[in-house]
Design a protein around this motif. Sequence first.
Motif, PDB file in Angstrom:
ATOM      1  N   ARG A 102      10.497   7.320  -2.974  1.00 55.50           N
ATOM      2  CA  ARG A 102      10.254   8.381  -3.954  1.00 55.50           C
ATOM      3  C   ARG A 102       8.920   8.103  -4.631  1.00 55.50           C
ATOM      4  NH1 ARG A 102      13.751  11.929  -1.911  1.00 55.50           N
ATOM      5  NH2 ARG A 102      15.902  11.142  -1.931  1.00 55.50           N
ATOM      6  N   LEU A 103       8.258   9.171  -5.068  1.00 52.48           N
ATOM      7  CA  LEU A 103       6.910   9.016  -5.600  1.00 52.48           C
ATOM      8  C   LEU A 103       6.851   8.018  -6.751  1.00 52.48           C
ATOM      9  CD1 LEU A 103       3.942   9.787  -5.702  1.00 52.48           C
ATOM     10  CD2 LEU A 103       4.573  11.760  -7.129  1.00 52.48           C
ATOM     11  N   ASP A 104       7.755   8.124  -7.708  1.00 49.43           N
ATOM     12  CA  ASP A 104       7.699   7.224  -8.859  1.00 49.43           C
ATOM     13  C   ASP A 104       7.932   5.773  -8.455  1.00 49.43           C
ATOM     14  OD1 ASP A 104       7.140   9.306 -10.551  1.00 49.43           O
ATOM     15  OD2 ASP A 104       9.219   9.601 -11.192  1.00 49.43           O
ATOM     16  N   ASP A 105       8.805   5.554  -7.472  1.00 49.74           N
ATOM     17  CA  ASP A 105       9.057   4.203  -6.980  1.00 49.74           C
ATOM     18  C   ASP A 105       7.815   3.668  -6.275  1.00 49.74           C
ATOM     19  OD1 ASP A 105      10.612   1.887  -6.396  1.00 49.74           O
ATOM     20  OD2 ASP A 105      11.028   2.677  -4.399  1.00 49.74           O
ATOM     21  N   SER A 151       3.323  -0.227  -5.774  1.00 49.73           N
ATOM     22  CA  SER A 151       2.142  -0.362  -4.927  1.00 49.73           C
ATOM     23  C   SER A 151       1.000  -1.103  -5.609  1.00 49.73           C
ATOM     24  CB  SER A 151       1.641   1.015  -4.495  1.00 49.73           C
ATOM     25  OG  SER A 151       2.597   1.673  -3.692  1.00 49.73           O
ATOM     26  N   ASP A 152       0.344  -1.968  -4.854  1.00 45.32           N
ATOM     27  CA  ASP A 152      -0.895  -2.593  -5.320  1.00 45.32           C
ATOM     28  C   ASP A 152      -2.085  -1.668  -5.080  1.00 45.32           C
ATOM     29  OD1 ASP A 152       0.168  -5.354  -5.930  1.00 45.32           O
ATOM     30  OD2 ASP A 152       0.698  -5.205  -3.804  1.00 45.32           O
ATOM     31  N   VAL A 204       0.853  -1.184   0.000  1.00 48.17           N
ATOM     32  CA  VAL A 204       0.000   0.000   0.000  1.00 48.17           C
ATOM     33  C   VAL A 204       0.887   1.232   0.000  1.00 48.17           C
ATOM     34  CG1 VAL A 204      -1.785   1.295   1.222  1.00 48.17           C
ATOM     35  CG2 VAL A 204      -1.825  -1.214   1.238  1.00 48.17           C
ATOM     36  N   GLY A 205       0.655   2.119  -0.942  1.00 48.80           N
ATOM     37  CA  GLY A 205       1.410   3.364  -1.019  1.00 48.80           C
ATOM     38  C   GLY A 205       0.572   4.527  -0.522  1.00 48.80           C
ATOM     39  N   LEU A 206       1.089   5.256   0.437  1.00 44.76           N
ATOM     40  CA  LEU A 206       0.413   6.429   0.978  1.00 44.76           C
ATOM     41  C   LEU A 206       1.101   7.681   0.457  1.00 44.76           C
ATOM     42  CD1 LEU A 206       0.118   5.232   4.681  1.00 44.76           C
ATOM     43  CD2 LEU A 206      -1.724   5.283   2.992  1.00 44.76           C
ATOM     44  N   ILE A 207       0.361   8.510  -0.236  1.00 47.70           N
ATOM     45  CA  ILE A 207       0.916   9.769  -0.723  1.00 47.70           C
ATOM     46  C   ILE A 207       0.456  10.864   0.221  1.00 47.70           C
ATOM     47  CG2 ILE A 207       1.075  11.351  -2.669  1.00 47.70           C
ATOM     48  CD1 ILE A 207       0.527   9.045  -4.495  1.00 47.70           C
ATOM     49  N   GLY A 208       1.386  11.342   1.017  1.00 49.30           N
ATOM     50  CA  GLY A 208       1.076  12.255   2.100  1.00 49.30           C
ATOM     51  C   GLY A 208       1.022  11.473   3.395  1.00 49.30           C
ATOM     52  N   ALA A 232       6.195  11.796   0.867  1.00 45.20           N
ATOM     53  CA  ALA A 232       5.736  13.044   1.467  1.00 45.20           C
ATOM     54  C   ALA A 232       6.829  14.093   1.325  1.00 45.20           C
ATOM     55  CB  ALA A 232       5.389  12.838   2.943  1.00 45.20           C
ATOM     56  N   ARG A 233       6.413  15.340   1.441  1.00 46.16           N
ATOM     57  CA  ARG A 233       7.375  16.437   1.323  1.00 46.16           C
ATOM     58  C   ARG A 233       8.401  16.389   2.453  1.00 46.16           C
ATOM     59  NH1 ARG A 233       4.782  22.235   0.561  1.00 46.16           N
ATOM     60  NH2 ARG A 233       4.045  21.103  -1.280  1.00 46.16           N
TER      61      ARG A 233
END
Length: 335
Positions: A206-209, A214-215, A161-165, A188-189
């Motif tokens: 990193r975001l692209d990674d 992530s599923d 699971v990828g959490l952005i933020g 996250a920043r």
Amino acid sequence: MKVVAVLYPDSDPKAHPDVLASAERALDLGPFLADRGHELVATSDTGDELDAHLGDAEVLITTPFWPVYLDHDRFDRASNLKLVITAGVGSDHVDSEAAVEHGVTVTEVTGSNVVSVAEHNVLQILALVRNFVPAHEQVADGRWDVADAAQDAHDLEGKTVGLIGLGAIGARTALRLKPFDVTMLYSARHRRSPAEEAVLGVRFARLDDLVARSDVICAALPLQQGSRSLFDRERLAAMKPGSWLVNTARGAIVDTDALVEAVESGHLAGYTWYPQPAPADHPWRHLPRNALTIHYSGMTVEAQQRIADGVREILAAHLEGASPPQDYVVSAPES
């Protein structure tokens, strides 16, 4: 002083006694203001009726999901306005620079929706991964086709699971997902400390990674200049085939047309809702494999009470000629 509150309409107020954030209840601010000699106008109109009231209003209260869009032109016409209160979290409907130029302070009730949205994130992740909605619709339709429902149902355990933020909502989402024995990445920043990462069960990426590995991706970040259309056609294509995208933040974080294409092609299995409310012919109403809801995740009965308390706290400070609590301030003119 005139206070205008723009809140969502309630189809049947008598049937919804616990709903505070409707135009009919107006966060129960009427007696609070009347006792102090102030006028409250509550409406669900965001057009001409509102503009007529804004001409002499000093305070505007608006929810983030039934928003009043405040730009330079509207601030020009609301010459008496001193304070904007977002009854919830997320003030992207207000042009902060225009507010500062017009001497208007912008506030929101920080933290009021954190628990509610974090729980909803887990709800939507499970609904998508377990293919809950199509299975539920079979019951409503009088069908019984286990194979049809089961072919797209998966265990969450073992997924990435990828959490952005990873702010207040993202962190609480991570804590609630941790017992599911998933691998959690976050982008996250500001990176968390090693101790915080260990407690939350997350690893920085990193975001692209994160997108590639992530599923499930859960967007838990505000709508800002750098996050608008963050998931464009290229980034959606970089997601794993058959992965799910959960966005309980703001719809504009994802490019609408690109997401429709990704879902229709079968590349993705989850998507969000934009614009709000969506028109009757919006393509997302008819796309498969979704767990769409209206924007109610941060408006549980408990969250509405926290919002009402926070709005009253901000108003009380304003009436006393004091500044709002600093943690509620989004932008303010220089004193």
